[in-house]
Motif scaffolding. Structure first.
Motif, PDB file in Angstrom:
ATOM      1  N   ASP A 131       0.852  -1.181   0.000  1.00 55.54           N
ATOM      2  CA  ASP A 131       0.000   0.000   0.000  1.00 55.54           C
ATOM      3  C   ASP A 131       0.898   1.245   0.000  1.00 55.54           C
ATOM      4  O   ASP A 131       1.419   1.646   1.028  1.00 55.54           O
ATOM      5  CB  ASP A 131      -0.900  -0.010   1.246  1.00 55.54           C
ATOM      6  N   ASN A 208       1.195  -3.590   6.174  1.00 57.44           N
ATOM      7  CA  ASN A 208       0.633  -2.948   4.976  1.00 57.44           C
ATOM      8  C   ASN A 208       1.176  -3.537   3.687  1.00 57.44           C
ATOM      9  O   ASN A 208       1.199  -2.879   2.664  1.00 57.44           O
ATOM     10  CB  ASN A 208       0.857  -1.430   5.017  1.00 57.44           C
ATOM     11  N   HIS A 357      -8.464  -4.787   8.445  1.00 63.34           N
ATOM     12  CA  HIS A 357      -8.352  -3.328   8.521  1.00 63.34           C
ATOM     13  C   HIS A 357      -8.234  -2.719   7.120  1.00 63.34           C
ATOM     14  O   HIS A 357      -8.851  -1.681   6.832  1.00 63.34           O
ATOM     15  CB  HIS A 357      -7.129  -2.958   9.360  1.00 63.34           C
ATOM     16  N   ARG A 358      -7.462  -3.363   6.239  1.00 66.11           N
ATOM     17  CA  ARG A 358      -7.313  -2.858   4.877  1.00 66.11           C
ATOM     18  C   ARG A 358      -8.637  -2.937   4.120  1.00 66.11           C
ATOM     19  O   ARG A 358      -9.000  -2.015   3.382  1.00 66.11           O
ATOM     20  CB  ARG A 358      -6.234  -3.662   4.136  1.00 66.11           C
ATOM     21  N   ASP A 361     -10.744  -0.110   5.357  1.00 68.18           N
ATOM     22  CA  ASP A 361     -10.256   1.153   4.779  1.00 68.18           C
ATOM     23  C   ASP A 361     -10.844   1.376   3.383  1.00 68.18           C
ATOM     24  O   ASP A 361     -11.305   2.475   3.048  1.00 68.18           O
ATOM     25  CB  ASP A 361      -8.731   1.139   4.681  1.00 68.18           C
ATOM     26  N   ALA A 365     -13.599   4.312   2.353  1.00 67.19           N
ATOM     27  CA  ALA A 365     -13.301   5.298   1.317  1.00 67.19           C
ATOM     28  C   ALA A 365     -14.360   5.275   0.213  1.00 67.19           C
ATOM     29  O   ALA A 365     -14.814   6.320  -0.267  1.00 67.19           O
ATOM     30  CB  ALA A 365     -11.920   5.032   0.735  1.00 67.19           C
ATOM     31  N   ARG A 378     -17.817   3.415   9.739  1.00 66.40           N
ATOM     32  CA  ARG A 378     -16.640   2.541   9.715  1.00 66.40           C
ATOM     33  C   ARG A 378     -16.821   1.368  10.672  1.00 66.40           C
ATOM     34  O   ARG A 378     -16.476   0.228  10.346  1.00 66.40           O
ATOM     35  CB  ARG A 378     -15.388   3.342  10.085  1.00 66.40           C
ATOM     36  N   HIS A 382     -16.814  -2.536   9.635  1.00 70.88           N
ATOM     37  CA  HIS A 382     -15.891  -3.484  10.252  1.00 70.88           C
ATOM     38  C   HIS A 382     -16.638  -4.698  10.800  1.00 70.88           C
ATOM     39  O   HIS A 382     -16.248  -5.856  10.555  1.00 70.88           O
ATOM     40  CB  HIS A 382     -15.106  -2.801  11.378  1.00 70.88           C
TER      41      HIS A 382
END
Length: 819
Positions: A131, A208, A357-358, A361, A365, A378, A382
């Motif tokens: 990332d 990441n 988590h990714r 994200d 977005a 969020r 999750h």
């Protein structure tokens, strides 16, 4: 099978060899003549490209341009190829397209070193799934024993020079320095690198770059990039063109962004005159799942066959009493599905938190920029992702961004959503529906690269959740019958009837006739023969319960209060399964296995936080049992009483696997009885001299002296018949047909043209019930017309109604070849 895929060469059989520093290419070459005598047609090599130094498995590749230097490199590989060719053999090799090693030192991986040094400007930046949205410190290197501030304060991190290049050193770890930062004060220099040095515990929460499952030292590779594919496969393709390889086994294709696209590119790269290399994929099929027919592959590596074949030798009537026994001893009556759900939840919320988590994200977005989706929080996203991953029952769906979504993928995801919904508050149900729609690519903007990334990453995360949650956690927590806790298996499915097996084999013959079949691999939790030794428990559950009660009473002095009954049950079943000619397995093997098993279970102890008191209690019990003559005598008495039944399963399941549709693989050493446990136990040295001596004696006319000889006889004669009669096992004439029998204590089938079969395979099953019913008596099977010669004994029998007592004379299996 994909109608457009045509393998140029299909092996009649393969023999798996674990290439490593202790067994090099030259060592393999020295066994070429033996493999040819055994009857195999192709050596099946573990990954042959250069792995991390000292690797004993080869799946941690660091250099795609070199053959394993610790196995002898290209010169030794060429000698192996020549030896195989001289023996009339070919070779297939394992391929690892999904990941590369993050070695110590990192400089051993030239591509990774370049990316660590130059960041997104590196010519290899596209190789790794990083990332790069973070402006700097993009790659997390979680290798420190304590937090970075403490490491700096302790002076454990130093600036050094290797050659002309400045490097950062942390004990055995070495990292490059970003050009232009070498003169900065150390703390600032560390802060300005393209990587972030961090405490090792940070990885599960902030990693990441995509990795293999939860293994930080295996970084995912973007093989979907044509340049990466070309560079990482150039040497393998060269070996295929040169004829030094004839096929490939693909490791973990579910981890790839586009498995179908990868296999299509591989088929195109190996295509010659309309045919491509024989390729099989390590694919675990769950429940009623089938392999996608648009994949350019000959089929799977055979975990599905493993469970169907093994199940033939289990008595389905034993399921209920063994379930009751397990519940009465452990007090645990929850179904295995509940164990799986809990294990997957732990994996998703802890070990794979960074991957989740990714995903969140990306969802946050996407939703933020879409006014219709903006009010999904969020936290709600999750929670929905967690529950959907826990409920998803397969290793992946098959959704390709920009393409119509397959109906099966829609069905499976919506079924998972139904299960997930029960664990979410009502106000989260709309959010879950949005997550499902985005995962299926039917919401959001089709031009949004974040949507495409989410679709792909969600599928790439399903596999690790299944592997770590089910295989590497739940399978170590539930031991009704541990032999069912096997890779790609379902411990709740207890046994396979002859009718179910015939249906499976018939479908395999029609749809994936060139797929691989197997009973043991480097990934199986127990070897085929350990599982076979446990089959009598299914036929004699009450006797086993009584014997177990006696063992537990005799071993009371060795049982500490901390010892979990489930772990104790695993010890007993492991003792029974691994009991060999000389008695119980060695203490060091049992202790190593129990350490792995209890840490994988994560109930009382783990790899990252070992509980010394619990592990000491387990070791104390295991040592006590192995050192107690009374306990061992009692266990040995059970093994002796059930030896004949174990023999039937040992010989029967191997024979059925070798004779059924598909390309059978023999894992190294398993032509004799092999009582190995999970890796690294199953990579121990194989005594090939002993096997060659036994085979020569059998070929000279000696009768089998023991079950080892009997298994070697069955393996060698069946492989030779496959090699001598390819029309019966490969190609359009290699049909499969059930042979009628008058008893359920046998399974029989014919191979070859339907109107004139070439071979008939006959195997005994459930010898306990057979004995209770008085033996074969007048039970018969209906052989096709002709005269049939038993390849194991030389006895001839006429076609028509044949008595089992005549066909199965001396062995519980028979391979009848048309005279």
């Amino acid at each position: 099978m994909n109608d457009e895929y045509r393998p140029a060469v299909v092996p009649a059989s393969t023999y798996r060899l674990q290439i490593q520093p202790a067994f090099t290419f030259d060592d393999a070459a020295a066994r070429a003549a033996y493999l040819a005598d055994l009857g195999v047609t192709h050596a099946y090599l573990s990954p042959v490209l250069a792995p991390a130094k000292g690797s004993t498995h080869g799946y941690d590749v660091i250099d795609h341009s070199r053959l394993n230097p610790e196995a002898g490199g290209r010169p030794a590989f060429d000698r192996l190829s020549a030896a195989l060719e001289a023996a009339g053999l070919g070779a297939v090799a394992d391929v690892v397209p999904n990941h590369m090693a993050v070695p110590t030192p990192a400089s051993d991986n030239a591509q990774l070193w370049s990316v660590l040094r130059e960041g997104p400007e590196s010519p290899f930046a596209s190789w790794f799934d990083v990332d790069w949205s973070v402006p700097d410190r993009a790659i997390l290197m979680a290798v420190l024993g304590q937090r970075i501030g403490q490491v700096l304060a302790a002076g454990e991190l130093t600036l050094d020079v290797t050659g002309d290049e400045p490097v950062l050193r942390y004990y055995d770890h070495v990292f490059p320095v970003r050009p232009g930062t070498e003169d900065l004060p150390l703390a600032q220099l560390v802060d300005r690198q393209w990587y972030r040095l961090a405490h090792w515990r940070v990885a599960d929460e902030e990693l990441n770059y995509r990795r293999f499952f939860d293994v930080d030292t295996l970084a995912a590779v973007r093989v979907e990039d044509p340049e990466v594919f070309d560079a990482s496969h150039a040497l393998l393709l060269e070996l295929l063109r040169a004829g030094e390889l004839q096929g490939l086994r693909i490791d973990h294709p579910d981890g790839l962004a586009d498995p179908r696209g990868y296999l299509a590119r591989l088929a195109a790269a190996t295509e010659r005159d309309g045919s491509s290399a024989w390729v099989v994929v390590e694919k675990i099929l769950e429940g009623g799942e089938t392999l996608p027919t648009d994949w350019a592959t000959a089929g799977t590596t055979g975990y599905d066959a493993l469970h169907e074949v093994g199940g033939l030798f289990l008595d389905q009537a034993g399921a209920e009493p063994l379930t009751s026994l397990y519940a009465s001893l452990t007090g645990d009556s929850e179904p295995f599905s509940a164990v799986v759900e809990q294990a997957k939840r732990e994996v998703v919320e802890h070990g794979l938190y960074a991957e989740v988590h990714r995903l969140v994200d990306l969802l946050a977005a996407i939703c933020h920029d879409d006014v219709d989706l903006r009010d999904h929080t969020r936290r709600g996203l999750h929670e929905s992702v967690v529950e959907l991953l826990v409920a998803f029952p397969r290793y992946r769906a098959y959704v390709v961004p920009g393409e119509a979504t397959p109906a099966e993928a829609v069905e499976v995801l919506e079924e998972a959503a139904t299960a997930a919904r029960a664990h979410l508050a009502p106000e989260r149900h709309d959010t879950l529906a949005v997550v499902v729609d985005l995962a299926l690519g039917r919401a959001g903007s089709p031009d949004d690269p974040r949507l495409a990334e989410f679709v792909v990453r969600f599928q790439q995360t399903c596999g690790p959740v299944m592997a770590k949650g089910v295989e590497d956690t739940a399978f170590y927590r539930w031991f009704r019958l541990s032999s069912l806790n096997e890779v790609g298996g379902d411990p709740t499915r207890f046994g396979t009837s002859p009718e179910e097996f015939h249906n499976f084999a018939g479908v395999l013959s029609r749809t994936w006739p060139s797929a691989m079949t197997t009973l043991s691999t480097h990934d199986t939790k127990r070897s085929e023969d350990v599982r076979a030794h446990l089959t009598p428990l299914s036929e004699h559950p009450d006797e086993f319960a009584a014997a177990l009660a006696g063992w537990r009473e005799l071993a009371a002095a060795h049982r500490d209060a901390e010892l979990d009954v489930r772990t104790e049950l695993l010890v007993w079943q492991t003792l029974v399964g691994t009991w060999g000619r000389s008695g119980p397995l060695a203490e060091e093997r049992l202790l190593a296995y129990l350490e792995k098993a209890t840490r994988e279970a994560k109930d009382h102890t783990t790899w990252t936080a070992p509980d010394e008191a619990y592990e000491a209690a387990v070791q104390h019990f295991a040592r006590g049992v192995l050192g107690d003559e009374a306990v061992l005598a009692a266990v040995g008495a059970w093994v002796e009483r059930t030896a004949d039944a174990s023999r039937v399963a040992v010989l029967g399941q191997k024979f059925v696997q070798l004779a059924m549709p598909g390309v059978p693989d023999v894992y190294q050493g398993t032509e004799l009885v092999d009582l190995s446990l999970v890796d690294p136990d199953n990579r121990r040295e194989v005594d090939y001299d002993e096997r060659a001596r036994r085979l020569a004696a059998l070929d000279a006319g000696e009768r089998p002296a023991d079950v080892d000889d009997e298994k070697l006889l069955v393996v060698s004669r069946t492989l030779r018949v496959r090699r001598e009669h390819p029309e019966a096992f490969l190609g359009e004439t290699a049909a499969y047909a059930a042979v009628p029998t008058s008893t359920g204590n046998a399974v029989a089938f014919a191979r070859g043209p339907l109107d004139a079969p070439v071979v008939v395979a006959v195997a005994t099953r459930l010898p306990g019930s057979l004995e209770r019913l008085g033996g074969w008596g007048e039970h018969t099977l209906a052989l096709p017309a002709g005269t049939w010669r038993n390849a194991f004994t030389g006895v001839e029998v006429p076609g028509g109604s044949a008595r089992f007592a005549d066909v199965l004379d001396g062995l519980p299996v028979a391979l009848l070849v048309r005279v």
